[in-house]
Motif scaffolding. Structure first.
Motif, PDB file in Angstrom:
ATOM      1  N   VAL A 271      18.868  84.236   0.287  1.00  0.00           N
ATOM      2  CA  VAL A 271      19.442  84.601  -1.007  1.00  0.00           C
ATOM      3  C   VAL A 271      20.556  83.634  -1.388  1.00  0.00           C
ATOM      4  N   ALA A 272      21.429  83.310  -0.430  1.00  0.00           N
ATOM      5  CA  ALA A 272      22.546  82.414  -0.717  1.00  0.00           C
ATOM      6  C   ALA A 272      22.058  81.023  -1.110  1.00  0.00           C
ATOM      7  N   VAL A 273      21.125  80.469  -0.349  1.00  0.00           N
ATOM      8  CA  VAL A 273      20.601  79.126  -0.644  1.00  0.00           C
ATOM      9  C   VAL A 273      19.848  79.117  -1.967  1.00  0.00           C
ATOM     10  N   LEU A 274      19.071  80.163  -2.240  1.00  0.00           N
ATOM     11  CA  LEU A 274      18.315  80.232  -3.490  1.00  0.00           C
ATOM     12  C   LEU A 274      19.256  80.278  -4.695  1.00  0.00           C
ATOM     13  N   PHE A 275      20.272  81.141  -4.650  1.00  0.00           N
ATOM     14  CA  PHE A 275      21.212  81.252  -5.762  1.00  0.00           C
ATOM     15  C   PHE A 275      21.956  79.945  -5.995  1.00  0.00           C
ATOM     16  N   ARG A 276      22.429  79.345  -4.923  1.00  0.00           N
ATOM     17  CA  ARG A 276      23.207  78.112  -5.078  1.00  0.00           C
ATOM     18  C   ARG A 276      22.323  76.952  -5.524  1.00  0.00           C
ATOM     19  N   THR A 277      21.078  76.908  -5.074  1.00  0.00           N
ATOM     20  CA  THR A 277      20.183  75.841  -5.509  1.00  0.00           C
ATOM     21  C   THR A 277      19.919  75.942  -7.004  1.00  0.00           C
ATOM     22  N   MET A 278      19.664  77.151  -7.499  1.00  0.00           N
ATOM     23  CA  MET A 278      19.451  77.336  -8.931  1.00  0.00           C
ATOM     24  C   MET A 278      20.685  76.936  -9.719  1.00  0.00           C
ATOM     25  N   ASP A 279      21.856  77.264  -9.197  1.00  0.00           N
ATOM     26  CA  ASP A 279      23.104  76.925  -9.874  1.00  0.00           C
ATOM     27  C   ASP A 279      23.334  75.420  -9.859  1.00  0.00           C
ATOM     28  N   ALA A 280      23.064  74.773  -8.738  1.00  0.00           N
ATOM     29  CA  ALA A 280      23.290  73.328  -8.629  1.00  0.00           C
ATOM     30  C   ALA A 280      22.343  72.532  -9.520  1.00  0.00           C
ATOM     31  N   LEU A 281      21.130  73.002  -9.693  1.00  0.00           N
ATOM     32  CA  LEU A 281      20.179  72.307 -10.565  1.00  0.00           C
ATOM     33  C   LEU A 281      20.597  72.365 -12.027  1.00  0.00           C
ATOM     34  N   ARG A 282      21.472  73.297 -12.377  1.00  0.00           N
ATOM     35  CA  ARG A 282      21.966  73.410 -13.748  1.00  0.00           C
ATOM     36  C   ARG A 282      23.366  72.820 -13.900  1.00  0.00           C
ATOM     37  N   LEU A 283      23.830  72.080 -12.919  1.00  0.00           N
ATOM     38  CA  LEU A 283      25.206  71.575 -12.908  1.00  0.00           C
ATOM     39  C   LEU A 283      25.503  70.767 -14.166  1.00  0.00           C
ATOM     40  N   TYR A 284      26.580  71.131 -14.841  1.00  0.00           N
ATOM     41  CA  TYR A 284      26.955  70.410 -16.061  1.00  0.00           C
ATOM     42  C   TYR A 284      28.463  70.179 -16.163  1.00  0.00           C
ATOM     43  N   ASP A 285      29.236  71.268 -16.212  1.00  0.00           N
ATOM     44  CA  ASP A 285      30.633  71.165 -16.597  1.00  0.00           C
ATOM     45  C   ASP A 285      31.493  70.370 -15.627  1.00  0.00           C
TER      46      ASP A 285
ATOM     47  N   THR B 154      27.073  59.927 -13.102  1.00  0.00           N
ATOM     48  CA  THR B 154      26.999  61.314 -12.628  1.00  0.00           C
ATOM     49  C   THR B 154      26.276  62.204 -13.645  1.00  0.00           C
ATOM     50  N   ARG B 155      25.469  61.608 -14.500  1.00  0.00           N
ATOM     51  CA  ARG B 155      24.782  62.378 -15.539  1.00  0.00           C
ATOM     52  C   ARG B 155      23.647  63.190 -14.934  1.00  0.00           C
ATOM     53  N   THR B 156      23.770  64.504 -14.988  1.00  0.00           N
ATOM     54  CA  THR B 156      22.729  65.397 -14.496  1.00  0.00           C
ATOM     55  C   THR B 156      21.744  65.696 -15.619  1.00  0.00           C
ATOM     56  N   ILE B 157      20.687  66.424 -15.280  1.00  0.00           N
ATOM     57  CA  ILE B 157      19.672  66.733 -16.269  1.00  0.00           C
ATOM     58  C   ILE B 157      20.232  67.639 -17.365  1.00  0.00           C
ATOM     59  N   SER B 158      21.142  68.545 -17.020  1.00  0.00           N
ATOM     60  CA  SER B 158      21.762  69.412 -18.029  1.00  0.00           C
ATOM     61  C   SER B 158      22.645  68.607 -18.973  1.00  0.00           C
ATOM     62  N   MET B 159      23.368  67.626 -18.450  1.00  0.00           N
ATOM     63  CA  MET B 159      24.178  66.765 -19.298  1.00  0.00           C
ATOM     64  C   MET B 159      23.298  65.959 -20.239  1.00  0.00           C
ATOM     65  N   LEU B 160      22.136  65.529 -19.747  1.00  0.00           N
ATOM     66  CA  LEU B 160      21.215  64.771 -20.588  1.00  0.00           C
ATOM     67  C   LEU B 160      20.688  65.631 -21.738  1.00  0.00           C
ATOM     68  N   VAL B 161      20.429  66.907 -21.456  1.00  0.00           N
ATOM     69  CA  VAL B 161      19.958  67.818 -22.505  1.00  0.00           C
ATOM     70  C   VAL B 161      21.014  67.956 -23.597  1.00  0.00           C
ATOM     71  N   VAL B 162      22.270  68.157 -23.197  1.00  0.00           N
ATOM     72  CA  VAL B 162      23.351  68.321 -24.173  1.00  0.00           C
ATOM     73  C   VAL B 162      23.526  67.051 -24.997  1.00  0.00           C
ATOM     74  N   ASP B 163      23.464  65.889 -24.367  1.00  0.00           N
ATOM     75  CA  ASP B 163      23.582  64.630 -25.103  1.00  0.00           C
ATOM     76  C   ASP B 163      22.450  64.470 -26.116  1.00  0.00           C
ATOM     77  N   GLN B 164      21.228  64.880 -25.728  1.00  0.00           N
ATOM     78  CA  GLN B 164      20.091  64.729 -26.616  1.00  0.00           C
ATOM     79  C   GLN B 164      20.141  65.722 -27.777  1.00  0.00           C
ATOM     80  N   VAL B 165      20.713  66.897 -27.574  1.00  0.00           N
ATOM     81  CA  VAL B 165      20.831  67.883 -28.656  1.00  0.00           C
ATOM     82  C   VAL B 165      21.580  67.292 -29.836  1.00  0.00           C
ATOM     83  N   ARG B 166      22.568  66.442 -29.550  1.00  0.00           N
ATOM     84  CA  ARG B 166      23.346  65.826 -30.630  1.00  0.00           C
ATOM     85  C   ARG B 166      22.513  64.827 -31.426  1.00  0.00           C
ATOM     86  N   GLN B 167      21.405  64.327 -30.865  1.00  0.00           N
ATOM     87  CA  GLN B 167      20.573  63.337 -31.536  1.00  0.00           C
ATOM     88  C   GLN B 167      19.300  63.934 -32.127  1.00  0.00           C
TER      89      GLN B 167
END
Length: 311
Positions: free
Chosen positions: A230-244, A256-269
């Protein structure tokens, strides 16, 4: 009314709520991912209203294909967000694997210590949770100040490293900050698993002459597998969404651009292309979660079956 009908009566409101809160946004994002973004057509100089894009938004990211001024499909140039897709995937997976591994290891050690009986245990448990209680934005600014060129880290180490600007130092800085903040969460979940292990099991092992290491490897670890899953699963899901954390610490650096940061950058375009990237991110997280549940879940079930057979 039968039992099955009563069950559906209670479950239906929850399913409808999930359909509205989760189902509709996902379906909407999926539909938008197949639409063109509105904007200026470079080939004609005219404003376009969008329309069907087919799989162009997906090939833009996965195959790194862009459109030139003549409307021809070419490889995305360096600096284009489309060219950063696989780099963002690699950085996200790097952060996930390293941080979750360190947090699980350190968290296990912290949980074992906090599970022992000693004076001041309650104070220790409260102190351990402080990093987890601090807002992520505050944590990011705190570590950014520490990792500045003239900050505490360089002064203590006697170095002159650009921790938040250079490629690998900035990644190490984000990993250190993330491990410091979220290890208490792992320790708390593992501690909950430790507390349900009967003390009689350890006492019987001591009577049989088992050493501390043997008790840890043959009793603690096997019985902790469900909690660790449970601990590894929760933290893995959280780490894959790392942004702030990396966005604030390194000022949205491409190193250090993660996939979530890339999504936010693309939303502006363009929101439609960003929707395609969001769907890809969703599928990636779902695949990782599925593999973890399959692998770790099977191990946890097998462990419980072995325990029942032993009794």
């Amino acid at each position: 009314m039968g039992g099955s009908a009563k069950a559906w009566l209670f479950v239906t409101p929850v399913l409808l709520s999930l359909a509205v809160v989760i189902g509709y946004p996902v379906a909407r994002a999926l539909w938008m991912s197949f639409q063109k973004d509105q904007g200026l057509d470079k080939s004609t100089g005219m404003f376009t209203e969008g329309g069907s894009a087919g799989f162009d938004n997906y090939t833009h990211w996965i195959l790194q294909q862009c459109t030139d001024s003549l409307g021809q499909t070419v490889d995305c140039p360096t600096g284009n967000l489309g060219a950063s897709f696989w780099s963002a995937i690699a950085i996200t997976l790097l952060f996930t694997v390293v941080t979750v591994t360190l947090e699980a290891t350190i968290g296990l050690g912290m949980a074992v210590i906090m599970g022992k009986t000693f004076k001041g245990r309650a104070l220790l448990r409260a102190a351990v949770l402080i990093p987890w209680a601090i807002p992520t934005a505050v944590t990011a600014r705190l570590w950014e100040f520490m990792f500045q060129y003239d900050g505490v880290v360089n002064r203590v180490l006697g170095t002159h490293i650009l921790w938040t600007a250079d490629e690998w130092p900035s990644r190490f800085a984000v990993i250190i900050a993330d491990v410091w903040k979220t290890t208490p969460f792992m320790a708390l979940l593992i501690l909950a698993g430790l507390q349900v292990i009967p003390g009689d099991v350890y006492e019987a092992a001591r009577v049989d002459g088992a050493s501390a290491w043997q008790r840890f490897t043959n009793i603690t670890l096997p019985l902790l597998k469900p909690a660790l899953m449970v601990a590894v699963l929760f933290r893995t899901m959280d780490a894959l969404r790392l942004y702030d954390l990396p966005a604030i610490m390194t000022q949205n650096s491409p190193h250090t651009r993660t996939i979530s940061m890339l999504v936010v950058d693309q939303v502006r375009q363009g929101p439609n292309s960003a929707s395609a990237l969001s769907i890809i991110t969703f599928l990636l997280i779902f695949a990782v979660a599925f593999l973890l549940v399959k692998v770790l879940g099977a191990n946890a079930v097998r462990t419980q079956e072995e325990q029942r057979e032993a009794h």
